[in-house]
Design a protein around this motif. Structure first.
Motif, short mmCIF file in Angstrom:
data_model
loop_
_atom_site.label_atom_id
_atom_site.label_comp_id
_atom_site.label_asym_id
_atom_site.label_seq_id
_atom_site.Cartn_x
_atom_site.Cartn_y
_atom_site.Cartn_z
N ARG A 621 41.25 58.00 -12.31
CA ARG A 621 42.09 59.23 -12.66
C ARG A 621 41.48 60.49 -11.86
O ARG A 621 42.19 61.33 -11.29
CB ARG A 621 42.52 59.46 -14.13
CG ARG A 621 43.39 60.28 -14.36
CD ARG A 621 44.83 59.58 -14.04
NE ARG A 621 46.01 60.44 -13.97
CZ ARG A 621 47.32 60.43 -13.62
NH1 ARG A 621 47.52 59.25 -12.78
NH2 ARG A 621 48.30 61.04 -13.97
N GLU A 622 40.21 60.51 -12.22
CA GLU A 622 39.69 62.02 -11.72
C GLU A 622 39.67 61.73 -10.21
O GLU A 622 39.75 62.84 -9.48
CB GLU A 622 38.22 61.98 -12.15
CG GLU A 622 37.56 63.27 -11.95
CD GLU A 622 36.15 63.34 -12.56
OE1 GLU A 622 35.21 64.31 -12.35
OE2 GLU A 622 35.83 62.38 -13.55
N VAL A 623 39.28 60.85 -9.64
CA VAL A 623 39.41 60.81 -8.16
C VAL A 623 40.62 60.80 -7.46
O VAL A 623 40.93 61.57 -6.51
CB VAL A 623 38.75 59.43 -7.91
CG1 VAL A 623 39.03 59.15 -6.04
CG2 VAL A 623 37.27 59.20 -8.29
N VAL A 624 41.66 60.52 -8.37
CA VAL A 624 42.94 60.54 -7.75
C VAL A 624 43.42 61.90 -7.85
O VAL A 624 43.98 62.35 -6.91
CB VAL A 624 44.02 59.63 -8.73
CG1 VAL A 624 45.34 60.12 -8.26
CG2 VAL A 624 43.74 58.03 -8.55
N ARG A 625 43.01 62.72 -8.84
CA ARG A 625 43.34 63.96 -8.96
C ARG A 625 42.63 64.72 -7.70
O ARG A 625 43.53 65.64 -7.07
CB ARG A 625 42.83 64.51 -10.25
CG ARG A 625 43.59 64.20 -11.65
CD ARG A 625 43.03 65.12 -12.65
NE ARG A 625 43.40 64.54 -13.91
CZ ARG A 625 42.87 63.73 -14.73
NH1 ARG A 625 41.62 63.58 -14.52
NH2 ARG A 625 43.21 63.43 -15.95
N ALA A 626 41.67 64.47 -7.47
CA ALA A 626 40.68 65.19 -6.09
C ALA A 626 41.63 64.71 -4.86
O ALA A 626 41.96 65.74 -4.13
CB ALA A 626 39.34 64.77 -6.07
N ARG A 714 26.79 60.72 -9.37
CA ARG A 714 27.43 59.76 -10.14
C ARG A 714 28.54 59.05 -9.32
O ARG A 714 28.79 57.78 -9.51
CB ARG A 714 28.19 60.35 -11.43
CG ARG A 714 27.17 60.67 -12.32
CD ARG A 714 28.15 61.43 -13.35
NE ARG A 714 28.78 62.69 -13.15
CZ ARG A 714 29.99 63.52 -13.75
NH1 ARG A 714 30.11 63.01 -14.89
NH2 ARG A 714 30.56 64.36 -13.13
N TYR A 715 29.06 59.70 -8.62
CA TYR A 715 30.05 59.29 -7.39
C TYR A 715 29.48 58.68 -6.16
O TYR A 715 28.43 58.98 -5.70
CB TYR A 715 31.09 60.41 -7.32
CG TYR A 715 31.67 60.72 -8.28
CD1 TYR A 715 32.84 60.11 -8.95
CD2 TYR A 715 31.25 62.14 -8.81
CE1 TYR A 715 33.22 60.65 -9.98
CE2 TYR A 715 32.03 62.70 -9.95
CZ TYR A 715 33.00 61.94 -10.51
OH TYR A 715 33.44 62.46 -11.89
N SER A 716 30.43 57.60 -5.70
CA SER A 716 29.87 56.92 -4.33
C SER A 716 30.18 57.95 -3.17
O SER A 716 30.81 59.02 -3.40
CB SER A 716 31.07 55.74 -4.07
OG SER A 716 32.14 56.24 -4.00
N ALA A 717 29.60 57.34 -2.01
CA ALA A 717 29.82 58.46 -0.93
C ALA A 717 31.15 58.76 -0.53
O ALA A 717 31.43 59.84 -0.33
CB ALA A 717 29.06 57.85 0.41
N GLU A 718 31.85 57.73 -0.48
CA GLU A 718 33.36 57.89 -0.34
C GLU A 718 34.18 58.94 -1.32
O GLU A 718 34.89 59.70 -0.72
CB GLU A 718 34.13 56.52 -0.34
CG GLU A 718 35.60 56.58 -0.04
CD GLU A 718 36.27 55.29 -0.01
OE1 GLU A 718 37.36 55.23 0.29
OE2 GLU A 718 35.70 54.32 -0.68
N VAL A 719 33.85 58.67 -2.66
CA VAL A 719 34.27 59.68 -3.45
C VAL A 719 33.79 60.83 -3.41
O VAL A 719 34.45 61.93 -3.43
CB VAL A 719 34.17 59.13 -4.96
CG1 VAL A 719 34.53 60.34 -5.86
CG2 VAL A 719 34.99 57.75 -5.21
N GLN A 720 32.44 61.15 -3.14
CA GLN A 720 32.05 62.48 -2.84
C GLN A 720 32.42 63.28 -1.56
O GLN A 720 32.88 64.35 -1.46
CB GLN A 720 30.32 62.44 -2.69
CG GLN A 720 29.74 61.90 -3.89
CD GLN A 720 28.20 62.50 -3.94
OE1 GLN A 720 28.13 63.79 -3.82
NE2 GLN A 720 27.33 61.67 -4.23
#
Length: 979
Positions: A621-626, A714-720
């Protein structure tokens, strides 16, 4: 329920037993048998008490029990004020309605049955009966007369089954009679979900073609559904004379789209409408104020005091005039198209429109169509709440549940002659005559034919179904029989979570499962589901959607009992649409060209579907929001800074539907606050609205977890990377809020902080724009050397784009205009030359190669408005400099870049005292190439395209020379050389 005579006998027996026990107790007491005497006495007392209670319940107020089982319905229950001890039970999905408790019970005198040509004026209960799965028990409604239809089957009335559907002859005859009598009005077909509205409209279309071959039926190919044309839930109830500019603009867009789709098959016969429709593309976007300030119709200025004289009509009046032109043009073309013949317009699913501005507009327009009967379908609750004010109750045709006779006819049609009275009664009691419920039960019986034709066995089978919302899912499961048809069931499960699908999509989502290795099996499963009548074909060939009556129950059962599979399917669907997005974006390898995706409707659809599925993944959810923030702000950056972008509205509506918790709801609220307070257009006044924008952006950053920065181990390179883009866009729009609010020092600090981040991000096009904006901040602060330095930085990044074969005409025009402003106080000839270069590039900007399409993009409201801005700014400057003795040289410097010339002889218009500043401005504009008219927008051929080609072939478009000139002039302002 016991008969009164039975209750009387039972009461007498109880009294006799009590008296007998009493006598026995006395006898044993006299014989000193104490224990038995006490027991008999107690028994006598208990029996007497029970007898009294029983008598109390039966004395004029017998106990009444009303039980409606799954899909059942009990209607028109009358209880007198003296009736007591009444029990009413409706199991999940059943309906008990029209309960009246007042006065003595009504007499059972039946009212005559209406003839097929009589108009019905049914009372419509203001409840949600039948709008869930199978209906619910509503509040008591006013009493209605008891008719034979309510109490017994229509045994005397023949029931026709046409193409497997109960014909509803009465309702069809009434609508057909209205057409026969040349009824000009709107007929409302009223029924709850699953009650057969769409089937009825199909039968109506067939009947019209059979009985009235000369009648024109629109749309030509199939009935239209109103669903795609409704506004967001946010705008429900907003219509009437006080409609806001935003809603008026959305109405103009959606209504024009609706009429265009309606006439699509015969578009050439609606020429006036097509021209008016093209003109609407710019009607809702701009209005010039005093020729120097441009306010956008969808932008909003809050808490801002402005004193100005608006040139021409207000934005909302401009939109309303465009709406009137569209309506009048369509009505005129409609009259010509039907050529005196009768016409019928059929629209399904009108409940999605009735409570917004589009629905209210359509009802008004329908009433004005000549020689036309309009037929709309609507659910009872929406009619009761919103339709009664605008739709004629005398023209309502309510589709009731099937009677016992209709149920038997339906069963006999599908199960031959093996249907007896008891089987009919059992099915009727179970479904309550609900059409789609009956359809499911028939399919259930066909799947279990060896057992289901026996009433006792069928009753046993139905009793095994789950209670509550699971019953529909259980019925579908029993119809498909997963133990025998596992492929069909797995495909149906996947389909229940998709808005629409085709076979390749299902194969992709099922990847990793054995079924996906054989696409032909997936195709066979889809055909089997279609044969069972559980899916509806969509207008796009080969694409389907699971029926709306069963999809919610199936998807909810999957989520509740197989949450991992539910999440897996949504994740695979999101991946599928993401891959489609990437495949579309991969069609261009250029930086600037990749941004054109935001104008591509297919890409927009993919994004909306991706968002719909991604938003259901709780663990992401947090990634989707971003991701959503990036998507929205990029779309806003691409178009909505300048003209309103409907895709931004669509994104907000999509997220509104996908919200899962308070955090999601807060996010969409803050995005709307940002959107509503950020004025579109080239000139943005200072005011308190920018504080609202800043506060909204800050809160959005907090909700997305990037308020302290984007880096997080805490996040992967893709998420960052996603987090970084969200942080950058929030930062740049925050910088805008200071810049446009004239807080130049704070804005300068914000851009300075962002500069290294954007350099590291390494997007040449974004960097070129960031340095241009930063230069504008310096110009506003009066720091001309810094403005010139940043102009050169922007030029350097534009040069990199040019070396890669990309020309950014809009940014080039802005750099020229910026230099014109920098030289306006020191060298008017150079300033005029740069304004001319800006006009040239803005003119070229009208046609751009489409990286995602086979041809160029034509002029649109964005390019048209941008060209109007550049010409207006240049003309206003030249009008101010009119008394300058070098006026002719200044004018020549302005028009030469556009291959124009200044008249040199006999032109009294060029006299120093000629006219007002406005007259001078108009004179200057006549020396420049004209822009497109409203009816020339979005066209790749025609008069303006010819004009554009004639002008451009004489222009000097050497971008290298232009950029060298930009660097040279910027260096002069900086006090050094271009090197």
């Amino acid at each position: 329920m016991p008969k009164p005579s039975t209750r009387s006998l039972r009461t007498m027996a109880l009294w006799a037993s009590a008296l007998t026990l009493g006598g026995v107790a006395v006898a044993w007491k006299l014989h000193r048998i104490e224990v038995l005497s006490w027991l008999a006495g107690i028994g006598s007392f208990v029996l007497a008490a029970v007898t009294l209670l029983s008598a109390g319940n039966s004395g004029g107020s017998p106990q009444r029990t009303f039980l409606a089982r799954l899909g059942g319905r009990i209607r028109r229950v009358f209880l007198s004020g003296e009736d007591g001890n009444t029990t009413m039970r409706a199991t999940t999905g059943a309906t008990i309605e029209d309960i009246t408790v007042s006065g003595p019970p009504p007499t059972a005198t039946p009212t005559p049955r209406e003839s097929p040509t009589d108009q019905l004026t049914p009372a419509i209960p203001a409840d949600r009966a039948g709008e869930g799965r199978w209906g619910s028990a509503p509040a008591a409604a006013p009493a209605r007369p008891v008719t034979p239809e309510a109490t017994q089957p229509h045994s005397a009335v023949p029931v026709l089954v046409v193409n497997g559907l109960v014909s509803r002859t009465d309702q069809l005859d009434r609508v057909l009679d209205g057409i026969r009598r040349n009824l000009n009005g709107t007929v409302t077909v009223l029924a709850a979900k699953g009650m057969g509205k769409t089937s009825f409209l199909g039968l109506l279309r067939t009947a019209i073609q059979r009985d009235f071959p000369d009648v024109v039926i629109m749309p030509i190919r199939a009935n239209m559904t109103a669903e795609p044309y409704g506004l967001s839930d946010v705008y429900r109830g907003e219509y009437g004379p006080d409609t806001t500019t935003v809603v008026s603009a959305l109405l103009l867009e959606k209504s024009t789209q609706f009429l265009g789709d309606l006439a699509q098959a015969v578009a050439r016969q609606f020429p006036g409408f097509m021209i008016a429709a093209e003109a609407t593309r710019s009607a809702a976007n701009t209005v010039t104020v005093n020729n120097t300030f441009t306010a956008k119709s969808w932008g909003r200025l809050s808490n801002t005091a402005l004193e100005m004289n608006v040139a021409g009509e207000s934005p909302i009046e401009r939109i309303r005039q465009a709406q009137r032109r569209v309506d009048e043009a369509f009505i005129a073309d409609w009259r010509t198209f039907i050529a005196g013949q009768r016409a019928v317009l059929v629209i399904d699913g009108f409940e999605t429109l009735i409570d917004d501005a589009v629905g209210q507009w359509l009802v008004r327009l329908a009433a004005r169509l000549p020689n036309t009967t309009v037929v709309l379908s609507l659910v009872p609750r929406e009619f009761a709440e919103h339709g009664q004010q605008v739709l004629d109750p005398a023209l309502v045709q309510e589709l009731p549940r099937f009677t016992a006779a209709e149920t038997r006819a339906y069963l006999s049609h599908h199960l031959a002659d093996q249907v007896g009275a008891r089987l009919t009664s059992l099915v009727y009691d179970f479904t309550g005559g609900h059409p789609y419920g009956l359809s499911l039960v028939v399919k259930f019986m066909q799947a279990h034919r060896e057992e289901a034709l026996d009433p006792d066995r069928l009753q046993d089978l139905l009793s095994r179904l789950s209670q509550g919302d699971r019953q529909v899912d259980d019925l579908v499961r029993a119809v498909i029989r997963p133990e025998r048809n596992p492929d069909v069931w797995r495909v149906a499960e996947v389909a229940s979570l998709l808005n629409s699908f085709d076979v390749p999509m299902l194969v992709s989502i099922l990847a990793g499962e054995e079924l996906a290795t054989a696409p032909e099996r997936v195709g066979d499963a889809v055909r089997r589901i279609e044969h069972l009548g559980l899916i509806d074909p969509l207008p796009v060939v080969g694409r389907f959607r699971l029926h709306d009556f069963i999809r919610p129950s199936m998807s909810e059962a999957l989520r509740e009992f197989q949450p991992e599979r539910w999440a897996h399917i949504h994740r695979r669907a999101a991946t599928y649409y993401y891959e489609r997005i990437m495949s579309l974006e991969d069609k261009t390898s250029t930086v600037y060209g990749s941004w054109f995706k935001y104008e591509n409707v297919v890409w927009q659809m993919y994004e909306a579907e991706w968002l719909s599925h991604s938003a259901r993944l709780v663990d992401e959810r947090e990634v989707v929001r971003a991701q959503f923030i990036v998507l929205f702000l990029e779309a806003f950056w691409w178009w909505a800074l300048y003209v309103d972008f409907s895709f931004c509205h669509q994104l907000l509506d999509s997220w509104q539907r996908a919200t899962r918790d308070d955090l999601d709801r807060d996010l969409v609220k803050e995005l709307r606050r940002f959107h509503e307070n950020y004025p579109t257009g080239p000139d943005k006044p200072a005011g308190a609205h920018w504080t609202e924008v800043r506060h909204a952006l800050r809160t959005i950053g907090q909700l997305c977890g990037v308020h302290h920065g984007w880096q997080d181990a805490r996040y992967s390179a893709e998420v960052q990377e996603i987090r970084r883009k969200a942080w950058l866009y929030l930062g740049i729009f925050s910088a805008h809020s200071y810049w446009y609010d004239r807080q130049f020092a704070t804005a300068d600090a914000a851009y300075r902080k962002l500069e290294p981040e954007f350099i590291e991000y390494d997007d040449e096009w974004l960097l070129a724009w960031i340095y241009f904006e930063w230069a504008e901040v310096a110009l506003g602060a009066g720091d001309h050397p810094s403005a010139a330095a940043r102009c050169r930085e922007s030029s350097a990044w534009v040069r990199k784009l040019a070396e890669a074969g990309e020309t950014e005409s809009e940014l080039l025009a802005n750099l020229h205009r910026l230099l014109g402003d920098l030289f306006s106080d020191t060298d008017r000839t150079i300033a005029a030359e740069q304004y001319g270069q800006a006009v040239k590039r803005a003119f070229v900007f009208h046609l751009t190669d489409d990286p995602l399409g086979p041809a160029v993009t034509g002029p649109d409201e964005y390019t048209s408005q941008f060209y109007a801005e550049m010409t207006s700014r240049a003309a206003a400057r030249l009008a101010d400099w009119w008394p300058d003795p070098r006026r002719e040289a200044i004018l020549t410097a302005l028009v030469e870049p556009t291959a124009g010339r200044v008249p040199l002889t006999g032109e009294t218009d060029l006299d120093a005292g000629a006219g007002s500043p406005e007259t001078r401005r108009q004179l200057v504009e006549r020396l420049l190439p004209r822009g497109p008219r409203d009816d020339e927008l979005y066209r790749r051929s025609g008069t303006f395209i010819d004009h554009w080609g004639d002008v451009v072939e004489h222009l000097d478009l050497d971008i290298t020379a232009e950029l060298e000139r930009v660097d040279e002039l910027a260096a002069r302002v900086m006090g050094g050389s271009a090197d």
